[in-house]
Design a protein around this motif. Structure first.
Motif, short mmCIF file in Angstrom:
data_model
loop_
_atom_site.label_atom_id
_atom_site.label_comp_id
_atom_site.label_asym_id
_atom_site.label_seq_id
_atom_site.Cartn_x
_atom_site.Cartn_y
_atom_site.Cartn_z
N GLU A 180 27.99 -16.80 46.75
CA GLU A 180 27.47 -17.79 45.82
C GLU A 180 26.00 -18.10 46.09
N GLU A 181 25.64 -18.31 47.36
CA GLU A 181 24.29 -18.79 47.67
C GLU A 181 23.27 -17.67 47.83
N ALA A 182 23.73 -16.46 48.24
CA ALA A 182 22.77 -15.39 48.51
C ALA A 182 23.08 -14.10 47.77
N SER A 183 24.16 -14.06 46.97
CA SER A 183 24.57 -12.87 46.22
C SER A 183 24.85 -11.69 47.14
N PHE A 184 25.31 -11.95 48.35
CA PHE A 184 25.76 -10.90 49.25
C PHE A 184 27.20 -10.54 48.89
N SER A 185 27.47 -9.26 48.74
CA SER A 185 28.82 -8.84 48.39
C SER A 185 29.78 -9.12 49.53
N ARG A 186 31.03 -9.34 49.18
CA ARG A 186 32.04 -9.60 50.20
C ARG A 186 32.20 -8.39 51.12
N ASN A 240 21.71 -25.49 43.79
CA ASN A 240 21.18 -26.22 44.93
C ASN A 240 20.22 -25.40 45.78
N VAL A 241 20.06 -24.12 45.45
CA VAL A 241 19.18 -23.23 46.20
C VAL A 241 17.96 -22.89 45.35
N GLU A 242 16.78 -23.19 45.87
CA GLU A 242 15.54 -22.91 45.14
C GLU A 242 15.10 -21.47 45.31
N GLY A 243 15.29 -20.92 46.50
CA GLY A 243 14.87 -19.54 46.74
C GLY A 243 14.96 -19.19 48.22
N PHE A 244 14.46 -17.99 48.56
CA PHE A 244 14.53 -17.49 49.93
C PHE A 244 13.17 -16.97 50.37
N GLU A 245 12.94 -17.01 51.67
CA GLU A 245 11.73 -16.43 52.25
C GLU A 245 12.08 -15.80 53.58
N LEU A 246 11.56 -14.60 53.83
CA LEU A 246 11.75 -13.93 55.11
C LEU A 246 10.70 -14.48 56.07
N MET A 247 11.14 -15.28 57.02
CA MET A 247 10.23 -15.96 57.94
C MET A 247 10.31 -15.36 59.33
N THR A 248 9.14 -15.21 59.96
CA THR A 248 9.09 -14.74 61.34
C THR A 248 9.61 -15.83 62.28
N PRO A 249 10.07 -15.45 63.48
CA PRO A 249 10.51 -16.46 64.43
C PRO A 249 9.45 -17.52 64.72
#
Length: 317
Positions: A180-186, A240-249
């Motif tokens: 639901e939140e990230a569209s990752f397949s089961r 409830n989720v605006e978006g995603f960002e790949l962030m470095t540590p």
């Protein structure tokens, strides 16, 4: 602590949660529904006196909360979800079911899952701008919550996360939330995710969560890691989720210290950093204390069932 009421059920002296005095006083007036308040004992107690089994106790809880919701007694109930949570007793039995929005009123333990999807640096280990080793991690996919989210609006979050409903296994919840939140397949989550342990913490409800401030929220989070290829990008169908960002540590470390992360999601990332060797005793002066605080002894009954569900087939789940 002396001001708090201990929430109990029946004649069992086990404390299931801590209740604020103003909340306990409201329930204490519902003697006709089976509640009793005792101010003469140490500690003071709020007890669900009526009900002899799961069904009868759950019905009393439901009736009482419906009354409080209709009379607008507690603002936290404005976030009513229609989703039930369990309250466990000392023998791992479920004592009753309770609406998700209401469990902070009793200070009982809540359960959730959290997924951190990450990519590795193909060039090997590297250091961030602050000299903090990345442990070979290129970045973690960090979710930003919507400005309209009912709790923690605009804060950063794990890749996917959610509360575990009653009678549901954490890994089943993980599959649903990741889709639901990230569209990752089961299928991908079942193949790639890895259960990495738990967090246990005690949170005091803040203004950005909505509802009454100061409600006590002990929690247990089941942590999952998932390495994904560089061409995999999460996408959300959740409002409830605006978006995603790949962030470095190093970027994530800065965001945590700036207070921009949802509190227990920050803990999940810190735990990830420790397990991946990004944070260790040589670059963090409070390393031992931080490690200990990620696994707090809550002092309440918690579920003891096995939740190592990764190896189940899709049919079993």
């Amino acid at each position: 602590m002396k001001k708090l009421y201990h929430f109990r059920v029946g004649h069992d002296p086990t404390t299931l949660g801590y209740v604020l005095p103003e909340v306990a006083a409201r329930f204490g007036k519902c003697t006709g529904l089976g509640w009793s308040l005792n101010n003469s004992t140490t500690p003071r107690t709020l007890t669900l006196s009526a009900g002899h089994d799961y069904a009868s106790r759950s019905e009393i809880i439901r009736t009482t909360l419906a009354y409080f919701r209709n009379t607008k007694t507690f603002s936290v109930l404005e976030n009513w979800r229609g989703e039930l949570k369990p309250c466990y007793g000392v023998n791992n039995e479920v004592l009753f079911a309770i609406e998700r929005a209401a469990f902070p009123l009793f200070g009982i333990v809540a359960y959730g899952v959290m997924l951190l999807a990450y990519t590795r640096d193909e060039g090997g280990d590297s250091s961030g701008d602050g000299g903090c080793s990345s442990g070979g991690i290129k970045g973690i996919w960090v979710q930003r919550r919507s400005r309209e989210a009912r709790t923690h609006p605009s804060l950063l979050d794990a890749t996917a996360a959610g509360g575990v409903p009653i009678h549901t296994k954490p890994f089943t919840t993980l599959l649903d939330e990741a889709q639901e939140e990230a569209s990752f397949s089961r299928e991908m989550v079942m193949q790639r995710s890895r259960l990495c342990g738990t967090l246990s913490y005690f949170h005091t409800r803040r203004r950005d969560m909505g509802g009454e401030i100061g409600l006590l929220q002990p929690g247990v989070q089941f942590l999952y890691d998932m390495e994904v290829p560089g061409d995999v990008r999460p996408r959300s169908s959740d409002p409830n989720v605006e978006g995603f960002e790949l962030m470095t540590p190093e970027r994530i470390r800065w965001e945590i210290l700036a207070g921009n992360f949802k509190p227990w999601s920050a803990l999940a990332v810190i735990d990830f950093f420790i397990r991946q060797g990004i944070t260790h005793e040589e670059n963090e002066k409070d390393f031992i204390e931080i490690s200990m605080r990620l696994h707090r002894n809550l002092g309440f009954p918690v579920s003891g069932a096995s939740f190592l569900m990764n190896h189940l087939s899709s049919e079993e789940i």
